[in-house]
Design a protein around this motif. Structure first.
Motif, PDB file in Angstrom:
ATOM      1  N   ALA A 171      24.823  19.304   6.740  1.00 48.42           N
ATOM      2  CA  ALA A 171      25.680  20.410   5.921  1.00 48.42           C
ATOM      3  C   ALA A 171      25.423  20.199   4.422  1.00 48.42           C
ATOM      4  CB  ALA A 171      27.015  20.372   6.381  1.00 48.42           C
ATOM      5  N   TYR A 172      24.756  19.180   4.222  1.00 46.78           N
ATOM      6  CA  TYR A 172      24.547  19.006   2.620  1.00 46.78           C
ATOM      7  C   TYR A 172      23.362  19.493   1.998  1.00 46.78           C
ATOM      8  CZ  TYR A 172      28.404  15.446   3.171  1.00 46.78           C
ATOM      9  OH  TYR A 172      29.741  15.214   3.395  1.00 46.78           O
ATOM     10  N   ILE A 173      22.510  20.420   3.065  1.00 45.47           N
ATOM     11  CA  ILE A 173      21.248  20.569   2.751  1.00 45.47           C
ATOM     12  C   ILE A 173      21.166  22.171   2.556  1.00 45.47           C
ATOM     13  CG2 ILE A 173      18.612  20.778   3.062  1.00 45.47           C
ATOM     14  CD1 ILE A 173      19.081  18.049   4.489  1.00 45.47           C
ATOM     15  N   VAL A 174      20.655  22.835   1.161  1.00 43.60           N
ATOM     16  CA  VAL A 174      20.800  24.240   1.282  1.00 43.60           C
ATOM     17  C   VAL A 174      19.388  24.514   1.518  1.00 43.60           C
ATOM     18  CG1 VAL A 174      20.765  26.139  -0.209  1.00 43.60           C
ATOM     19  CG2 VAL A 174      22.550  24.378  -0.387  1.00 43.60           C
ATOM     20  N   SER A 175      19.007  25.587   2.554  1.00 43.48           N
ATOM     21  CA  SER A 175      17.760  25.808   2.690  1.00 43.48           C
ATOM     22  C   SER A 175      17.507  27.344   2.007  1.00 43.48           C
ATOM     23  CB  SER A 175      17.455  25.979   4.388  1.00 43.48           C
ATOM     24  OG  SER A 175      17.724  24.771   4.750  1.00 43.48           O
ATOM     25  N   THR A 176      16.611  27.620   1.208  1.00 40.87           N
ATOM     26  CA  THR A 176      16.227  28.907   0.822  1.00 40.87           C
ATOM     27  C   THR A 176      14.860  29.196   0.814  1.00 40.87           C
ATOM     28  OG1 THR A 176      17.790  28.554  -1.035  1.00 40.87           O
ATOM     29  CG2 THR A 176      16.373  30.188  -1.423  1.00 40.87           C
ATOM     30  N   PHE A 177      14.441  30.380   1.653  1.00 42.45           N
ATOM     31  CA  PHE A 177      13.030  30.681   1.720  1.00 42.45           C
ATOM     32  C   PHE A 177      12.656  31.451   0.357  1.00 42.45           C
ATOM     33  CE2 PHE A 177      14.480  31.076   6.246  1.00 42.45           C
ATOM     34  CZ  PHE A 177      13.217  30.021   6.685  1.00 42.45           C
ATOM     35  N   LEU A 178      11.218  31.632   0.162  1.00 39.83           N
ATOM     36  CA  LEU A 178      10.823  32.129  -0.816  1.00 39.83           C
ATOM     37  C   LEU A 178      11.234  33.729  -1.012  1.00 39.83           C
ATOM     38  CD1 LEU A 178       8.859  32.264  -3.400  1.00 39.83           C
ATOM     39  CD2 LEU A 178       6.878  32.641  -1.931  1.00 39.83           C
ATOM     40  N   PHE A 179      11.114  34.418   0.146  1.00 38.31           N
ATOM     41  CA  PHE A 179      11.326  35.969   0.026  1.00 38.31           C
ATOM     42  C   PHE A 179      13.001  36.030  -0.508  1.00 38.31           C
ATOM     43  CE2 PHE A 179      12.373  34.864   4.286  1.00 38.31           C
ATOM     44  CZ  PHE A 179      13.562  35.350   4.411  1.00 38.31           C
ATOM     45  N   ASP A 180      13.896  34.979   0.036  1.00 33.64           N
ATOM     46  CA  ASP A 180      15.222  35.051  -0.144  1.00 33.64           C
ATOM     47  C   ASP A 180      15.371  34.799  -1.898  1.00 33.64           C
ATOM     48  OD1 ASP A 180      18.094  35.466   0.571  1.00 33.64           O
ATOM     49  OD2 ASP A 180      18.272  33.214   0.428  1.00 33.64           O
ATOM     50  N   LEU A 181      14.703  33.893  -2.242  1.00 37.75           N
ATOM     51  CA  LEU A 181      14.818  33.579  -3.769  1.00 37.75           C
ATOM     52  C   LEU A 181      14.578  34.872  -4.374  1.00 37.75           C
ATOM     53  CD1 LEU A 181      15.300  31.391  -6.034  1.00 37.75           C
ATOM     54  CD2 LEU A 181      13.032  30.820  -5.826  1.00 37.75           C
ATOM     55  N   MET A 207      15.699  11.959  -1.463  1.00 36.42           N
ATOM     56  CA  MET A 207      17.193  12.420  -1.314  1.00 36.42           C
ATOM     57  C   MET A 207      17.523  13.755  -1.707  1.00 36.42           C
ATOM     58  SD  MET A 207      18.313   8.805  -3.158  1.00 36.42           S
ATOM     59  CE  MET A 207      16.949   9.077  -4.127  1.00 36.42           C
ATOM     60  N   VAL A 208      18.260  14.558  -0.580  1.00 40.02           N
ATOM     61  CA  VAL A 208      18.808  15.793  -0.769  1.00 40.02           C
ATOM     62  C   VAL A 208      20.240  16.231  -0.539  1.00 40.02           C
ATOM     63  CG1 VAL A 208      17.805  18.369  -0.574  1.00 40.02           C
ATOM     64  CG2 VAL A 208      16.219  16.376  -0.015  1.00 40.02           C
ATOM     65  N   ASN A 209      20.989  16.183  -1.047  1.00 40.67           N
ATOM     66  CA  ASN A 209      22.453  16.285  -0.848  1.00 40.67           C
ATOM     67  C   ASN A 209      23.003  17.221  -2.047  1.00 40.67           C
ATOM     68  OD1 ASN A 209      23.109  14.432  -2.805  1.00 40.67           O
ATOM     69  ND2 ASN A 209      22.545  12.692  -1.417  1.00 40.67           N
ATOM     70  N   LEU A 223      25.972  21.914  -8.099  1.00 43.16           N
ATOM     71  CA  LEU A 223      26.871  21.561  -7.139  1.00 43.16           C
ATOM     72  C   LEU A 223      26.817  20.135  -6.686  1.00 43.16           C
ATOM     73  CD1 LEU A 223      26.933  24.855  -5.138  1.00 43.16           C
ATOM     74  CD2 LEU A 223      28.213  24.511  -7.020  1.00 43.16           C
ATOM     75  N   SER A 224      27.946  19.648  -6.556  1.00 41.31           N
ATOM     76  CA  SER A 224      28.145  18.289  -5.870  1.00 41.31           C
ATOM     77  C   SER A 224      27.746  18.318  -4.426  1.00 41.31           C
ATOM     78  CB  SER A 224      29.245  17.574  -6.249  1.00 41.31           C
ATOM     79  OG  SER A 224      30.357  18.262  -5.622  1.00 41.31           O
ATOM     80  N   SER A 225      27.730  17.135  -3.779  1.00 45.97           N
ATOM     81  CA  SER A 225      27.518  16.896  -2.301  1.00 45.97           C
ATOM     82  C   SER A 225      28.561  17.594  -1.625  1.00 45.97           C
ATOM     83  CB  SER A 225      27.232  15.470  -1.716  1.00 45.97           C
ATOM     84  OG  SER A 225      26.310  14.694  -2.742  1.00 45.97           O
ATOM     85  N   LEU A 230      30.656  22.492   1.302  1.00 48.55           N
ATOM     86  CA  LEU A 230      31.648  23.692   1.547  1.00 48.55           C
ATOM     87  C   LEU A 230      30.913  24.940   1.247  1.00 48.55           C
ATOM     88  CD1 LEU A 230      34.628  24.248   1.859  1.00 48.55           C
ATOM     89  CD2 LEU A 230      35.035  23.967  -0.579  1.00 48.55           C
ATOM     90  N   TYR A 231      29.967  25.154   0.490  1.00 43.78           N
ATOM     91  CA  TYR A 231      29.132  26.266   0.116  1.00 43.78           C
ATOM     92  C   TYR A 231      28.420  26.681   1.384  1.00 43.78           C
ATOM     93  CZ  TYR A 231      25.279  29.270  -0.411  1.00 43.78           C
ATOM     94  OH  TYR A 231      24.121  30.253  -0.559  1.00 43.78           O
TER      95      TYR A 231
END
Length: 371
Positions: A171-181, A207-209, A223-225, A230-231
């Motif tokens: 839950a600490y990793i945000v995934s963003t696709f190129l098309f969504d960016l 490290m990705v959090n 944004l912190s971990s 929470l996001y």
């Protein structure tokens, strides 16, 4: 007559085949596959861009068929990104194949200064996949791209494993696709958010959090971990979220198994605008500092409600005060208000004064103990 038509059609097809070009197919031993692209900004005004490519070497190309280096890297500084990529082609003896490039890492300086120009190349090139994941690299994109964790194998690309559910689930990793960016960059009422990758000095650990919000006004917010977690919960993308509750000397952690978040924007005339948000979660207690009674599950659920509500209000208030909108409140407002000529302009006036009304319903099913 029909016989003449068939003969004429056959001749037309034969002449058309002569005009067709070849497919340009190249054997796999003549290709090298680009797995990740790193883009940094330099201090050289004549060559402001630095591109780093991480390329996989086919196992058949390795001497002996086993062992040896799994990856190779090429870096180049240039005045344009397109020129850098074309010059880098002359640094390897095989054709670069970007069809397997699943991760794009951008340096922090790119996010702060030149994101639009960099995105222009990434979107225009037809061989770069729009479903590539995008992240921010610290201390630089080059360091992150060149990092090789000990767990990384030739058939297991570490950077991609952080994004896909096939590898890490957090839950600490945000995934963003190129098309969504790209959509978030140009769509009003929705701001881009990207994960932050950090590499150690030895380039053996990633490290990705944490995450970064990059609004159109370049007022970047980190944004912190806990805020990133929470996001993800508010975006209905939460996976294995934990809620830590502390009351006096008692503390326990709830592992959320299911969650659902809904909200609506209410703008009554001559009154303060309100965003009503309802959060429903279910889970079990997975850690505690003292014995918990199964008969008091409602009490523990109430404490979890209070904690989640408090943290949510703090995060939403920060979004409002910093004038960022990664959850897309402005986009929802535009979609549900059709009577205003300039809907988004009206939203920019409303958002700084909006009030958040958060309701949390947590259902703890078990204390996690076995009788």
């Amino acid at each position: 007559m029909s016989c003449l038509i068939r003969k004429g059609l056959l001749l037309f097809i034969c002449f058309s085949l002569v005009l067709l070009s070849s497919c340009g197919f190249k054997d796999i031993d003549k290709r090298i596959f680009v797995l990740a692209i790193g883009i940094d900004l330099t201090e050289n005004k004549e060559k402001p861009y630095k591109v780093t490519l991480k390329m996989a070497i086919p196992s058949g190309a390795i001497k002996g068929g086993q062992g040896g280096e799994k990856y190779t890297y090429v870096s180049k500084e240039s005045e344009t990104l397109a020129k850098a990529l074309r010059i880098m082609k002359t640094h390897v003896d095989k054709e670069m194949d970007f069809g397997h490039s699943s991760v794009i890492i951008l340096g922090r300086s790119v996010i702060e200064k030149d994101l639009a120009d960099v995105m222009d190349l990434l979107i225009r090139r037809r061989d770069i996949q729009m479903i590539s994941w995008v992240g921010v690299g610290e201390p630089s994109a080059e360091n992150v791209v060149k990092t090789e964790p000990h767990s990384e194998m030739a058939v297991s690309f570490a950077l991609a494993n952080f994004f896909s559910d096939n590898g890490v689930e957090s839950a600490y990793i945000v995934s963003t696709f190129l098309f969504d960016l790209r959509r978030r960059m140009f769509e009003s009422g929705l701001d881009p958010i990207l994960p932050i990758f950090r590499a150690n000095k030895k380039k053996t650990k990633l490290m990705v959090n944490e995450s970064i919000i990059a609004p159109k006004n370049n007022n970047n917010i980190t944004l912190s971990s806990n805020e990133t977690k929470l996001y993800n919960l508010l975006e209905n993308k939460a996976n294995k979220v934990d809620i830590h509750v502390k009351k006096n000397k008692k503390s326990f952690t709830v592992a959320i198994e299911n969650s659902k978040v809904k909200y609506k924007i209410i703008t009554p005339p001559n009154s303060q605008p309100v965003i009503e948000m309802k959060i429903k979660t279910t889970g079990i207690i997975e850690e505690t500092n003292e014995s918990l009674s199964p008969s008091l599950l409602k009490k523990y659920s109430k404490l979890a409600n209070q904690k989640t509500k408090k943290d949510t209000l703090q995060l939403l208030s920060r979004f409002r005060d910093e004038n960022v909108d990664p959850l897309g409140f402005g986009l929802r407002y535009k979609a549900t208000r059709l009577h205003i000529k300039d809907t988004y302009k009206e939203w920019t006036r409303i958002y700084p004064n909006v009030k958040f009304d958060v309701t949390v319903e947590t259902s703890i099913k078990s204390t996690g103990t076995v009788e």
